[in-house]
Design a protein around this motif. Structure first.
Motif, PDB file in Angstrom:
ATOM      1  N   LYS A  40       0.829  -1.218   0.000  1.00  0.00           N
ATOM      2  CA  LYS A  40       0.000   0.000   0.000  1.00  0.00           C
ATOM      3  C   LYS A  40       0.862   1.268   0.000  1.00  0.00           C
ATOM      4  O   LYS A  40       0.666   2.174  -0.814  1.00  0.00           O
ATOM      5  N   SER A  41       1.818   1.322   0.932  1.00  0.00           N
ATOM      6  CA  SER A  41       2.687   2.515   0.986  1.00  0.00           C
ATOM      7  C   SER A  41       3.554   2.616  -0.259  1.00  0.00           C
ATOM      8  O   SER A  41       3.858   3.715  -0.739  1.00  0.00           O
ATOM      9  N   THR A  42       3.932   1.461  -0.770  1.00  0.00           N
ATOM     10  CA  THR A  42       4.736   1.458  -2.001  1.00  0.00           C
ATOM     11  C   THR A  42       3.967   2.141  -3.125  1.00  0.00           C
ATOM     12  O   THR A  42       4.506   3.001  -3.824  1.00  0.00           O
ATOM     13  N   PHE A  88       1.885  11.354   4.292  1.00  0.00           N
ATOM     14  CA  PHE A  88       2.781  10.234   4.595  1.00  0.00           C
ATOM     15  C   PHE A  88       2.278   9.392   5.773  1.00  0.00           C
ATOM     16  O   PHE A  88       1.754   9.919   6.746  1.00  0.00           O
ATOM     17  N   GLN A  89       2.503   8.086   5.647  1.00  0.00           N
ATOM     18  CA  GLN A  89       2.234   7.216   6.802  1.00  0.00           C
ATOM     19  C   GLN A  89       3.166   7.613   7.955  1.00  0.00           C
ATOM     20  O   GLN A  89       2.740   7.684   9.096  1.00  0.00           O
ATOM     21  N   TYR A  90       4.423   7.866   7.625  1.00  0.00           N
ATOM     22  CA  TYR A  90       5.384   8.315   8.637  1.00  0.00           C
ATOM     23  C   TYR A  90       5.934   9.675   8.217  1.00  0.00           C
ATOM     24  O   TYR A  90       6.959   9.755   7.521  1.00  0.00           O
ATOM     25  N   LEU A 173      -3.942   9.493   0.992  1.00  0.00           N
ATOM     26  CA  LEU A 173      -3.744   9.536   2.443  1.00  0.00           C
ATOM     27  C   LEU A 173      -3.314   8.159   2.916  1.00  0.00           C
ATOM     28  O   LEU A 173      -4.096   7.211   2.897  1.00  0.00           O
ATOM     29  N   ASP A 174      -2.037   8.044   3.311  1.00  0.00           N
ATOM     30  CA  ASP A 174      -1.500   6.739   3.697  1.00  0.00           C
ATOM     31  C   ASP A 174      -1.614   6.547   5.208  1.00  0.00           C
ATOM     32  O   ASP A 174      -0.848   7.132   5.973  1.00  0.00           O
ATOM     33  N   GLU A 175      -2.564   5.714   5.603  1.00  0.00           N
ATOM     34  CA  GLU A 175      -2.766   5.385   7.033  1.00  0.00           C
ATOM     35  C   GLU A 175      -2.802   6.628   7.905  1.00  0.00           C
ATOM     36  O   GLU A 175      -2.167   6.682   8.962  1.00  0.00           O
ATOM     37  N   THR A 176      -3.549   7.604   7.444  1.00  0.00           N
ATOM     38  CA  THR A 176      -3.653   8.839   8.214  1.00  0.00           C
ATOM     39  C   THR A 176      -4.330   8.586   9.560  1.00  0.00           C
ATOM     40  O   THR A 176      -4.176   9.342  10.508  1.00  0.00           O
TER      41      THR A 176
HETATM   42 MG   LIG Z   1       2.185   1.232   4.791  1.00  0.00          MG
END
Ligand SMILES: [Mg+2]
Ligand SMILES: Nc1ncnc2c1ncn2[C@@H]1O[C@H](COP(=O)(O)OP(=O)(O)O)[C@@H](O)[C@H]1O
Lengths: 250, 438
Positions: A40-42, A88-90, A173-176
């Motif tokens: 997913k983040s990729t 970003f997730q992080y 929105l990555d794992e916001t």
């Molecule tokens: Mg991820």
């Protein structure tokens, strides 16, 4: 708006995305769910243009103002200027770069590209404060270095603040929602919903169905091992919440 | 006599002739100083890289040159110097190594402040300090301080009397404007703060002619009991210049020195900063920044000599290296057996932007006391790609993103200077370097 076709991508020779198709139209909210490590983040970073990932096959086409652009040819900052935004997730901590200076530099870079007026620091300050109000953020954050010594919740709010300031056409929105308590989750989701318009689109990546109670998607896609294995309406998120991912893995 | 000047004669073509001309009218103490410097330099000569102190800084190209001592010049054109001179500050101007009272504004100095040519200062007022330095100097083999002694024929004495708190910045500006290459300049400054006096001094080096020359600068500072000095040195000379600068600060009980050393200019720079904490309660900060590019070479050698208990020293040097530049940081901390309860910190951080850039950094601890807190560290790194990517995803062009990160790196250390006028001047000198960052 965005058409991903048969996308294959790898990092350091390891294939992560393995033949992915996804089409997003203006006005839509899409959700991607999937187990940890499914890519997913990729996918999010590839859309934003992270240099570490190599696309080995397929294409990503982005349509803006009736013009089709091969997204993979653009530098990350060019994608941002064309209206692509990644929360970003992080979120990255940047010591030494003041948050409000950073936000204004970003805002003006995008304004300049899109032919809008740039703002001076005083105008921008007003603009910023109006955006911060509905995110319930402490103004002190603005005078601190970007994300440095921000709590987990503050970092996520700061991502959405940037989205509000930059007003993107396509927001990923990555794992916001991760790391947010329920009150913060509501504030953040409410912030995102206010930014929704007919001519923009949002791709929500999440691990939990919880967020999708607040940001209601038109489509839910399940990503497993670099491929979308199923796409349905919002009720698919509930099924996954109940039964997990195993039944989809075949 | 001729054999005694052998080494100097091979370095400076017109030494003997100038020596007669310039030396004749000098006060006795200075003649003596020159004699001692001459014989000391002849003993030591120009060091080679076999000398541990000069391992990473190769002076062979300097040793091959033949230098000349420039004639005192009637210099009127201030040119871009104006940008740096603020009439509200006390400006002390040196041209080609010589103090230039006409370009300085020393007419209405506050009470308790005197700034005069070393040759006209009263000998009894200076001699105790000079004797003190000479005794200390015996312990070190510093050829360049000796070389400055040997050539000196003036300089400036800045004296702040007991209990005088000077608010105005003293800006000592060294401009080099020589008609042809291979001049050797020997500016000399003596700063004395009396008991409980306070002052701030900025010493700037710059040039208006792009030719190769050699600045061999010497600044000696005495801080009497309880005095406070903020001292900044900014080396922004032309890119063909050799700059070797020695600063020695002798500190008495409960005195404080806050030092900052910035290098942006020069082809080859060596900054020697020695702090001698002679009595307990003396504190010092040594901060520094170098931003170099192309083929520039900058070497910062610091030495803190803890001679007494309960003193602290705190060092933080940062550098940005572009192109094929080379930086050296060597931080010596010397703690005498009686110097118990010493606190000494040292940190050196380097950011490599250029592919061919190189850093040699090392602490050098010589600790003979047992109750001592002493830490040191050094880092050499590149810009963080995650940070750059984050900025780029916000529409910020990579070049601007790089400069924003460099700005942050630099501000972290510049923020330690409290005087905004000093920070503004340093930033002006840094601006051309920033334009090369990408
Ligand atoms: Mg991820
Ligand atoms: N730098 C890397 N090198 C090799 N494999 C990586 C790297 N970064 C991520 N991966 C792998 O890629 C896969 C997908 O990661 P990611 O996209 O972060 O998953 P998700 O966001 O769905 O949890 C994981 O198996 C992870 O281990």
């Amino acid at each position: 708006m965005l058409a991903i076709k048969n996308l294959h991508a790898e990092i350091n020779g390891t294939p992560i995305i393995k033949g992915m198709n996804l089409t997003i139209n203006p006005g839509e909210i899409h959700a991607i769910m999937g187990p940890n490590g499914s890519g997913k983040s990729t996918l999010a970073k590839i859309i934003a243009g992270h240099p570490d990932y190599q696309v080995t096959e397929g294409s990503i086409e982005y349509e803006v103002n009736f013009k089709k652009i091969n997204l993979l040819e653009l530098q990350p900052e060019e994608r941002a200027r064309e209206g692509i935004f990644l929360a970003f997730q992080y979120p990255v901590e940047i010591p030494g770069v003041n948050t409000s200076v950073f936000l204004r530099a970003a805002f003006n870079a995008i304004c300049r590209h899109q032919g809008a007026e740039e703002m001076d620091p005083i105008e921008f300050d007003e603009y910023l404060k109006s955006k911060m109000k509905f995110l319930d953020m402490d103004e002190k954050c603005l005078n601190r270095p970007v994300n440095v010594d921000f709590s987990g919740g503050e970092k996520k709010r700061n991502e959405i603040l940037q989205m509000a300031v930059l007003n993107p056409r396509l927001a990923v929105l990555d794992e916001t929602d991760s790391g947010l308590d329920i009150d913060s989750l509501r504030v953040v989701a409410d912030g995102v919903n206010r930014l929704k318009r007919k001519d923009n689109a949002i791709l929500v990546i999440t691990h939990y169905q919880r967020l999708l109670n607040y940001i209601v998607p038109d489509f839910v896609h399940i990503l497993i091992d670099g491929k979308i294995v199923r796409s349905e309406g919002k009720e698919l998120a509930l099924k996954v919440e109940e039964k997990g991912y195993d039944w989809l893995a075949q | 006599m001729v054999t005694q000047t052998e080494k100097l004669n091979s370095l400076i073509t017109d030494y003997f002739e100038k020596e007669q001309k310039l030396g004749a009218q000098l006060p006795e103490w200075m003649k003596e100083l020159r004699q001692q410097g001459l014989s000391r330099f002849n003993e030591l000569g120009i060091p080679t890289i076999k000398n541990e102190e000069w391992k990473y800084t190769n002076l062979s190209s300097l040793a091959e040159r033949k230098f000349y001592i420039p004639e005192p010049q009637p210099f009127k054109e201030l040119g871009e110097l104006h940008e740096y001179l603020d009439p509200a500050e006390i400006n002390v101007v040196f041209v080609n190594g010589d103090f230039h009272p006409k370009l300085s504004n020393l007419t209405d100095l506050p009470k308790g402040v005197s700034i005069v040519n070393l040759t006209t200062a009263s000998a009894p007022g200076i001699q105790p300090f000079e004797t003190h330095i000479r005794e200390y100097q015996q312990k070190f083999s510093d050829p360049f301080a000796a070389l400055n002694d040997a050539i000196t024929h003036g300089g400036v004495l800045v004296k702040i009397d007991e209990k005088t708190v000077l608010k105005r910045l003293i800006h000592i500006v060294h401009v080099t404007c020589v008609p042809k290459e291979n001049a050797i300049l020997s500016p000399r400054t003596l700063i004395v703060l009396g008991k409980s006096a306070q002052a701030e001094v900025l010493e700037t080096y710059m040039s208006c002619t792009p030719v190769g020359y050699f600045t061999n600068a010497l600044t000696d500072i005495f801080l009497e009991e309880n005095s406070v000095l903020r001292y900044t040195k900014a080396q922004n000379e032309g890119r063909q210049a050799y700059h070797i600068g020695t600063t020695r600060i002798f500190q008495k009980r409960d005195s404080l020195s806050e030092n900052f050393s910035m290098t942006t200019g020069g082809m080859l720079t060596r900054n020697n900063l020695m702090i001698i904490l002679e009595n307990s309660g003396a504190n010092t900060f040594l901060n520094g920044l170098y931003a170099v590019q192309g083929e520039q070479h900058v070497d910062n050698h610091t030495c803190v000599d803890h001679q007494a208990p309960n003193a602290t020293s705190n060092q933080y040097y940062k550098g940005i290296l572009n192109g094929n530049s080379h930086a050296v940081f060597n931080g010596k901390i010397f703690v005498k057996r009686i110097a118990q309860q010493t606190n000494s910190y040292q940190l050196n951080k380097n950011l490599l932007l250029g592919k061919g850039a190189r850093v040699d950094t090392k602490p050098q601890l010589e600790i003979f006391a047992d109750d001592v807190k002493c830490t040191h560290g050094a880092t050499i790194g590149q810009l963080n790609e995650d940070e750059l990517f984050y900025l780029e995803t916000r529409g910020i062009h990579r070049e601007l993103a790089v400069r924003m990160l460099c700005r942050g790196f630099v501000d972290d250390i510049l923020n330690r200077i409290s005087n905004p006028s000093v920070v503004a001047k340093l930033n002006k000198m840094l601006a051309p370097s920033f334009e090369t960052f990408k």
